[in-house]
Scaffold this motif. Sequence first.
Motif, PDB file in Angstrom:
ATOM      1  N   ASN A  96       8.108  17.850  14.522  1.00 60.25           N
ATOM      2  CA  ASN A  96       9.141  18.260  13.568  1.00 60.25           C
ATOM      3  C   ASN A  96       8.698  17.869  12.153  1.00 60.25           C
ATOM      4  O   ASN A  96       8.088  16.816  11.957  1.00 60.25           O
ATOM      5  CB  ASN A  96      10.470  17.555  13.871  1.00 60.25           C
ATOM      6  N   THR A  97       9.034  18.735  11.198  1.00 58.75           N
ATOM      7  CA  THR A  97       8.725  18.439   9.793  1.00 58.75           C
ATOM      8  C   THR A  97       9.983  18.701   8.973  1.00 58.75           C
ATOM      9  O   THR A  97      11.037  19.051   9.524  1.00 58.75           O
ATOM     10  CB  THR A  97       7.588  19.353   9.277  1.00 58.75           C
ATOM     11  N   ALA A  98       9.855  18.556   7.652  1.00 60.32           N
ATOM     12  CA  ALA A  98      11.014  18.759   6.774  1.00 60.32           C
ATOM     13  C   ALA A  98      11.571  20.176   6.900  1.00 60.32           C
ATOM     14  O   ALA A  98      12.772  20.395   6.731  1.00 60.32           O
ATOM     15  CB  ALA A  98      10.626  18.475   5.326  1.00 60.32           C
ATOM     16  N   ASP A  99      10.723  21.139   7.209  1.00 57.89           N
ATOM     17  CA  ASP A  99      11.237  22.512   7.289  1.00 57.89           C
ATOM     18  C   ASP A  99      11.021  23.208   8.631  1.00 57.89           C
ATOM     19  O   ASP A  99      11.223  24.417   8.740  1.00 57.89           O
ATOM     20  CB  ASP A  99      10.680  23.371   6.139  1.00 57.89           C
ATOM     21  N   ALA A 100      10.605  22.449   9.646  1.00 54.00           N
ATOM     22  CA  ALA A 100      10.431  23.051  10.974  1.00 54.00           C
ATOM     23  C   ALA A 100      10.921  22.098  12.061  1.00 54.00           C
ATOM     24  O   ALA A 100      10.567  20.918  12.066  1.00 54.00           O
ATOM     25  CB  ALA A 100       8.964  23.388  11.202  1.00 54.00           C
ATOM     26  N   HIS A 101      11.743  22.635  12.951  1.00 52.40           N
ATOM     27  CA  HIS A 101      12.284  21.835  14.049  1.00 52.40           C
ATOM     28  C   HIS A 101      11.908  22.498  15.375  1.00 52.40           C
ATOM     29  O   HIS A 101      11.807  23.715  15.455  1.00 52.40           O
ATOM     30  CB  HIS A 101      13.814  21.732  13.928  1.00 52.40           C
ATOM     31  N   ASN A 102      11.708  21.668  16.389  1.00 49.83           N
ATOM     32  CA  ASN A 102      11.295  22.167  17.710  1.00 49.83           C
ATOM     33  C   ASN A 102      12.294  21.768  18.791  1.00 49.83           C
ATOM     34  O   ASN A 102      12.873  20.681  18.734  1.00 49.83           O
ATOM     35  CB  ASN A 102       9.926  21.581  18.070  1.00 49.83           C
ATOM     36  N   VAL A 103      12.450  22.654  19.757  1.00 53.29           N
ATOM     37  CA  VAL A 103      13.324  22.392  20.908  1.00 53.29           C
ATOM     38  C   VAL A 103      12.572  22.844  22.150  1.00 53.29           C
ATOM     39  O   VAL A 103      11.844  23.837  22.111  1.00 53.29           O
ATOM     40  CB  VAL A 103      14.645  23.204  20.822  1.00 53.29           C
ATOM     41  N   ILE A 104      12.745  22.122  23.261  1.00 54.79           N
ATOM     42  CA  ILE A 104      12.086  22.539  24.501  1.00 54.79           C
ATOM     43  C   ILE A 104      13.103  23.004  25.545  1.00 54.79           C
ATOM     44  O   ILE A 104      14.253  22.577  25.558  1.00 54.79           O
ATOM     45  CB  ILE A 104      11.160  21.442  25.086  1.00 54.79           C
ATOM     46  N   ALA A 159       8.724  25.951  28.519  1.00 51.41           N
ATOM     47  CA  ALA A 159       7.738  25.284  29.374  1.00 51.41           C
ATOM     48  C   ALA A 159       7.410  26.113  30.605  1.00 51.41           C
ATOM     49  O   ALA A 159       8.194  26.967  31.031  1.00 51.41           O
ATOM     50  CB  ALA A 159       8.276  23.920  29.809  1.00 51.41           C
ATOM     51  N   SER A 160       6.253  25.848  31.177  1.00 46.30           N
ATOM     52  CA  SER A 160       5.850  26.529  32.403  1.00 46.30           C
ATOM     53  C   SER A 160       5.335  25.491  33.395  1.00 46.30           C
ATOM     54  O   SER A 160       5.261  24.309  33.084  1.00 46.30           O
ATOM     55  CB  SER A 160       4.742  27.543  32.100  1.00 46.30           C
ATOM     56  N   ALA A 161       4.967  25.959  34.566  1.00 46.24           N
ATOM     57  CA  ALA A 161       4.463  25.045  35.587  1.00 46.24           C
ATOM     58  C   ALA A 161       3.224  24.308  35.095  1.00 46.24           C
ATOM     59  O   ALA A 161       2.988  23.161  35.452  1.00 46.24           O
ATOM     60  CB  ALA A 161       4.145  25.816  36.863  1.00 46.24           C
ATOM     61  N   GLU A 162       2.440  24.955  34.249  1.00 49.02           N
ATOM     62  CA  GLU A 162       1.176  24.350  33.805  1.00 49.02           C
ATOM     63  C   GLU A 162       1.292  23.585  32.506  1.00 49.02           C
ATOM     64  O   GLU A 162       0.525  22.665  32.255  1.00 49.02           O
ATOM     65  CB  GLU A 162       0.091  25.420  33.640  1.00 49.02           C
ATOM     66  N   THR A 163       2.214  23.987  31.619  1.00 46.71           N
ATOM     67  CA  THR A 163       2.289  23.357  30.299  1.00 46.71           C
ATOM     68  C   THR A 163       3.682  22.809  30.029  1.00 46.71           C
ATOM     69  O   THR A 163       4.667  23.527  30.161  1.00 46.71           O
ATOM     70  CB  THR A 163       1.933  24.371  29.187  1.00 46.71           C
ATOM     71  N   ARG A 164       3.726  21.533  29.656  1.00 49.52           N
ATOM     72  CA  ARG A 164       4.994  20.895  29.314  1.00 49.52           C
ATOM     73  C   ARG A 164       4.954  20.508  27.838  1.00 49.52           C
ATOM     74  O   ARG A 164       3.890  20.218  27.299  1.00 49.52           O
ATOM     75  CB  ARG A 164       5.213  19.638  30.167  1.00 49.52           C
ATOM     76  N   TYR A 165       6.119  20.487  27.206  1.00 46.24           N
ATOM     77  CA  TYR A 165       6.207  20.162  25.783  1.00 46.24           C
ATOM     78  C   TYR A 165       6.984  18.863  25.573  1.00 46.24           C
ATOM     79  O   TYR A 165       7.822  18.485  26.387  1.00 46.24           O
ATOM     80  CB  TYR A 165       6.906  21.298  25.027  1.00 46.24           C
TER      81      TYR A 165
END
Lengths: 198, 99
Positions: A96-104, A159-165
């Motif tokens: 996360n930054t001042a202008d970008a947020h992430n959700v999983i 997310a997928s079976a192979e990649t988690r965030y």
Amino acid sequence: MSGEHHGTDATLAAQVRHVEALLEERGLVDPAELDRALEAFLARASPANGSRVVARAWLDAGFRARLLADGNTALVELGLSMGGGLQEQRLKVVENTADAHNVIVCTLCSCYPIALLGPSPTWYKSEAYRSRVVREPRAVLAEFGFDLDPAVAITVWDASAETRYLVLPRRPAGTHGLDERSLAALVTRNGLIGVAAV
Amino acid sequence: MSRINDVGGMQGFAAIEEEADEPPFHSDWEAHVFAINRALMGRGVYNLDEFRDAVEQMAPQHYLDSSYYEKWLHAISTLLVRKGVVSAEEISAGQVSHD
């Protein structure tokens, strides 16, 4: 619980005992071993792991760069892994930054960095969260009491079976001078999913 | 073709319910389902992809009506029969009622 139960708790408990007994007969499970494995798993897989990763990233710019470049390799520095005793999944840490947020989310089922966060909460696995967070993330965050600045862009990672965030939250203001343990104590599981600021 | 588990973007589901201080498992049987599944995958009886596929093959109404670990129990039972570990009759002998 959701009240959407197909079977009653007692019926399901009896059925699980029945299946477990069949497997014990065939030598595929040993009840004592199941208990030990579960206890060991729960002791190892906890949100405290994810919080520690974040606190280290806040304190050590080199670690943060390595974590963002290759999560799995960076975890080894803290004695952690994504295996959880089974096949290892790729870890992608999103910052996360001042202008970008992430959700999983895992829209298809319940994929989650369980080794770093422990078993996921029921809401994460619910059809409500999985269906809605990709369509109206801002409204979903607001339901968690998190009113994100409208100027901040949201990226939802499926997310997928192979990649988690895992979300790397922003370090709160006024935390200079805190050590790793104190910083880790500020980090919540919901912050690591992205439905809280930290 | 998508299956019922593919809910991303689907409309009409209710508000998200967050449970305060939620424990990892709500009942002992849920913990057992979790542990049995890990043990069976660990022994190579089936793998994670087969397991997910078995959950995702559930009939839509059954899928939506089932709690999370109920879906797991269903998938484990399906795979045990499919792999010839137990028979369908043996599995259903434990079922008091279904519906």
